[in-house]
Design an enzyme around this catalytic site. Structure first.
Site: not given
Ligand code: FAD
Length: 466
Positions: A40, A145, A187, A321, A445
């Site tokens: 996740g 990420g 915020l 996300a 409505h």
């Molecule tokens: C507090 C907060 C609130 C947020 N709220 C929202 C929201 O409401 N709506 C929204 O759209 N976005 C929100 N976001 C942003 C959203 O979480 C990210 O944009 C999204 O998670 C990005 O997805 P991703 O799959 O690219 O990376 P990530 O979710 O960061 O996942 C990457 C994963 O890769 C793993 N990883 C890294 N390197 C390695 C490796 N070498 N080997 C194996 N695993 C590895 C990490 O452990 C991580 O679990 C929020 C972020 C934060 C911090």
């Protein structure tokens, strides 16, 4: 003999896990590697989900405290922060386990450990006991990420000087909290702790909050948040943060070189996030990064190395996300020989404060910069019957349409349920709708979404209720 896959995904966040499931659906032998111990990614573990849980619970607490104004009298309302945090943790645990279930259901192989490149088609995985294996793959998708950045020289201790991760798990409500950065994470978290009783001060370098947001919405938003008791210090720069035992002193320089020090028990630094590329051994295969240290990809998510792709927060584009998920699906379909595609012009953005703020498409400022001639339709929730009936009349809907063709170019909503309502405009825009199309669509409505219809009518200066 190492196990061989057709596709391996490094990172099990919204980009990676969605990509893995889609690849498996398309009949491709797929593995996903995740180092965190749970699937996740940031989103489910320390981002979207825990923040939305706390936003909802703190909003309920805040509203309950003001119920007596509405004729609901409750003797005493107590905050049990431990229970609130437990509820949040349970939501996270259920959802992350749900993805493990989906992996099993779709026959995605899940490796718990840190993945890195041994060669362009060999991935090493080191698990938490330091045991190493190597798997082979035809295609690799990097979806590692991002992580929070701090200010130069300042380290997170996640107790007094916290990132968003620490701000999601405080043991006590801070008396005073300083939030550095007026973006959506600052915020949202500032709102949570303000509603629970903290005195919150947001320090923002720019003269407005949420850079990139339609300016009219931004102005309304800050006024509403101020009324809720959040303090804003715009055009203010943080000079230093010093910690002494459990107190931090944030020293700032504001307008006219005015120096102000804030003593607080928690300082949240929410000034942005940086792509996670460190532990991948990218040098071994020569994957190129761009000037912001993001992995460089072409329009098909392909890096400069054959068979190696990247998606999500680790590449360019909004760190959201749903953007990562769309890219995960698109690359899976491209790998399977289909025509995967992401429409970057129609990626909604939502801030889950109260009221919510949501937008899709172009802002007025972007249209002006591009010399696009446009019409505006606006409708206030004050004139929406549902909003009035349930005492949530704040905000408005703003629709921007092309002056000649009437095609919807963007929409911006501040108000209750804005995050749900923006989907209607997203679909309309995907189908190339005009504001006339929205105006002629029957809306139930009494609903908040009638304000969208009225804003669309207002584009042509014929709203009924204002
Ligand atoms: C507090 C907060 C609130 C947020 N709220 C929202 C929201 O409401 N709506 C929204 O759209 N976005 C929100 N976001 C942003 C959203 O979480 C990210 O944009 C999204 O998670 C990005 O997805 P991703 O799959 O690219 O990376 P990530 O979710 O960061 O996942 C990457 C994963 O890769 C793993 N990883 C890294 N390197 C390695 C490796 N070498 N080997 C194996 N695993 C590895 C990490 O452990 C991580 O679990 C929020 C972020 C934060 C911090």
């Amino acid at each position: 003999m190492s196990e061989k896959f057709q596709a391996v995904i490094i990172g099990g966040g919204p980009g990676g896990y969605v990509c893995a499931i889609r690849l498996a659906q398309l009949g491709i032998k797929t593995a996903c590697i995740e180092s965190r111990g749970t699937l996740g990614g940031t989103c489910l573990n320390v981002g979207c989900i825990p923040s939305k849980s706390l936003l909802n619970l703190s909003e309920n607490y805040f509203k309950a405290k003001h119920f007596s104004n509405l004729g609901i009298e409750i003797d005493k309302i107590n905050l049990n922060l431990k229970k609130m945090m437990k509820n949040k943790d349970e939501a996270v645990a259920t959802l992350t386990k749900g993805i493990e279930f989906l992996f099993k259901k779709n026959k995605v192989t899940y490796y718990k450990g840190t993945g890195s490149f041994k060669s362009y088609n060999q991935i090493s995985i080191v698990d938490e006991k330091n045991k190493k294996i190597v798997i082979e793959t035809d295609k690799t998708i990097i979806s590692t990420g991002s992580e929070p950045v701090s200010l130069p020289g300042i380290k997170f201790d996640e107790k007094v000087i916290v990132s968003s991760t620490g701000a999601l798990s405080l043991n006590n409500v801070p008396k005073k909290m300083v939030v550095v950065g007026g973006g959506y994470i600052g915020l949202e978290m500032g709102s949570v702790w303000s509603r629970l009783g903290a005195e919150v001060h947001v320090i923002e370098f720019l003269d407005h909050i949420i850079p990139g947001m339609d300016k009219e919405i931004s102005k309304e938003f800050i006024q509403i948040l101020k009324k809720q008791g959040i303090n804003f210090h715009l055009e203010t720069k943080v000079d230093s943060i010093k910690k002494k035992k459990n107190i931090a002193t944030v020293s700032t320089t504001g307008k006219n070189a005015k120096k102000i020090n804030f003593d607080c028990d928690v300082v949240l630094i929410s000034v942005g996030r940086k792509p996670n590329t460190n532990n991948l051994n990218l040098e071994a295969i020569g994957v190129l990064l761009d000037n912001k240290k993001r992995i460089k990809v072409n329009n098909n998510f392909q890096t400069n190395v054959d068979g190696v792709y990247a998606i999500g927060d680790v590449i360019k584009g909004p760190m959201l996300a749903h953007k990562a998920e769309e890219e995960g699906i698109a690359i899976a379909e491209l790998i399977a020989g289909q025509s995967g595609h992401v429409n970057y012009d129609i990626i909604p953005g939502v801030i889950y404060t109260f009221p919510e703020v949501a937008s899709v498409g172009k802002t007025e400022e972007q249209l002006k910069d591009a010399n696009t001639k446009y019409k505006i339709g606006k409708f206030p929730f004050m004139a929406n019957s549902r909003a009035k009936a349930i005492n949530e009349p704040q905000g408005f809907v703003k629709i921007l349409a092309d002056e000649k063709t009437d095609k919807v170019l963007g929409a911006h909503i501040i108000g209750s349920n804005a995050g749900e309502m923006i989907a209607e405009i997203g679909i309309a825009m995907e189908f190339g709708a005009s504001s006339e199309d929205i105006a002629r669509t029957c809306h139930a409505h009494p609903t908040f979404s009638e304000a969208i219809k009225e804003a669309a009518l207002s584009v042509d200066k014929r709203p009924i209720h204002s």
